[in-house]
Write an enzyme that holds these catalytic residues in place. Sequence first.
Site, PDB file in Angstrom:
ATOM      1  CG  HIS A   1      12.405  14.160 -12.134  1.00 57.95           C
ATOM      2  ND1 HIS A   1      13.404  15.088 -11.924  1.00 57.95           N
ATOM      3  CD2 HIS A   1      11.259  14.686 -11.625  1.00 57.95           C
ATOM      4  CE1 HIS A   1      12.878  16.150 -11.323  1.00 57.95           C
ATOM      5  NE2 HIS A   1      11.598  15.933 -11.125  1.00 57.95           N
TER       6      HIS A   1
ATOM      7  CB  SER B   1      -0.896  13.240 -35.607  1.00 52.85           C
ATOM      8  OG  SER B   1      -0.830  14.456 -34.877  1.00 52.85           O
ATOM      9  CG  ASP B   2      -3.496  17.362 -35.698  1.00 52.06           C
ATOM     10  OD1 ASP B   2      -3.970  18.421 -35.300  1.00 52.06           O
ATOM     11  OD2 ASP B   2      -2.452  16.873 -35.215  1.00 52.06           O
TER      12      ASP B   2
ATOM     13  NE  ARG C   1       2.858   8.208 -29.839  1.00 49.36           N
ATOM     14  CZ  ARG C   1       2.569   9.472 -30.035  1.00 49.36           C
ATOM     15  NH1 ARG C   1       3.420  10.406 -29.658  1.00 49.36           N
ATOM     16  NH2 ARG C   1       1.438   9.826 -30.613  1.00 49.36           N
TER      17      ARG C   1
ATOM     18  CB  ILE D   1      10.415   9.874 -32.651  1.00 44.01           C
ATOM     19  CG1 ILE D   1      10.339   8.830 -31.541  1.00 44.01           C
ATOM     20  CG2 ILE D   1      11.724   9.726 -33.419  1.00 44.01           C
ATOM     21  CD1 ILE D   1      10.335   7.393 -32.055  1.00 44.01           C
ATOM     22  N   GLY D   2       8.143  12.428 -32.208  1.00 46.93           N
ATOM     23  CA  GLY D   2       6.832  12.799 -31.697  1.00 46.93           C
ATOM     24  C   GLY D   2       5.887  13.153 -32.820  1.00 46.93           C
ATOM     25  CB  THR D   3       2.390  13.551 -33.136  1.00 43.45           C
ATOM     26  OG1 THR D   3       2.005  13.929 -31.808  1.00 43.45           O
ATOM     27  CG2 THR D   3       2.408  12.036 -33.247  1.00 43.45           C
TER      28      THR D   3
END
Length: 233
Positions: free
Chosen positions: A4, A203-204, A24, A88-90
């Site tokens: 991969h 993010s929400d 991103r 790092i994410g949401t």
Amino acid sequence: MTPHINAKIGDFHPQCILCGDPLRVSYIAKNFLQDAREITNVRNMLGFSGKYKGKEISLMGHGMGIASCTIYVTELVKTYQVKELLRIGTCGAISPKVGLRDIIMVTGASTDSKTNRIRFLNHDLSATPDFELSLRAYQTAKRLEIDLKVGNIFTSDFFYSFETHAFDLLAKYNHLGIEMEAAGLYATAMELSAKALCLCSVSDHLITKEALSPKERIESFNNMIILALEMMG
């Protein structure tokens, strides 16, 4: 090279920032790194290496969900000798303790996935981050005057059909939000003796139904990118 990742041995640096979305990763490389170069692109899951303020660092996409994330983490650690992994994410918030744009440092990750039970002979695994990375994130946030929220996250295998009646229960047990990778990231890092940490930008809000616009998401994510690069640099 792995099934991969088509980077050469030595292309990845010991410290690597992970994002679910490969775009991103490309955004960070183009806007925040010096001398950035693409080192892998299998299945359009992009990876880059470059420098931030003179410090060598790598970036890698990992896709959505525990299964995809753990494939890339395993290959990065076992084949490319990556030592520190910072996702790092949401996330979607489920607690009144956090709001839109807040950055959460994930100190523990519960999950509805069976992957960790399979990994841990059907026992409950305490999926937690590396203390040194957590301390660096906390200290860096203080220096940058970022109000870092600290608490547990719920890692779900479901994006659309999670049981919403469980939100109150999760909040009661100090779970601040829901995402899809942290529990798998932490378990894989523990198994392979690597260091890992997850930071999530809200993010929400799944309770209040508030949500950031696409532009606001970018601005909010930029703060977390800077925090990540500063603590890894």
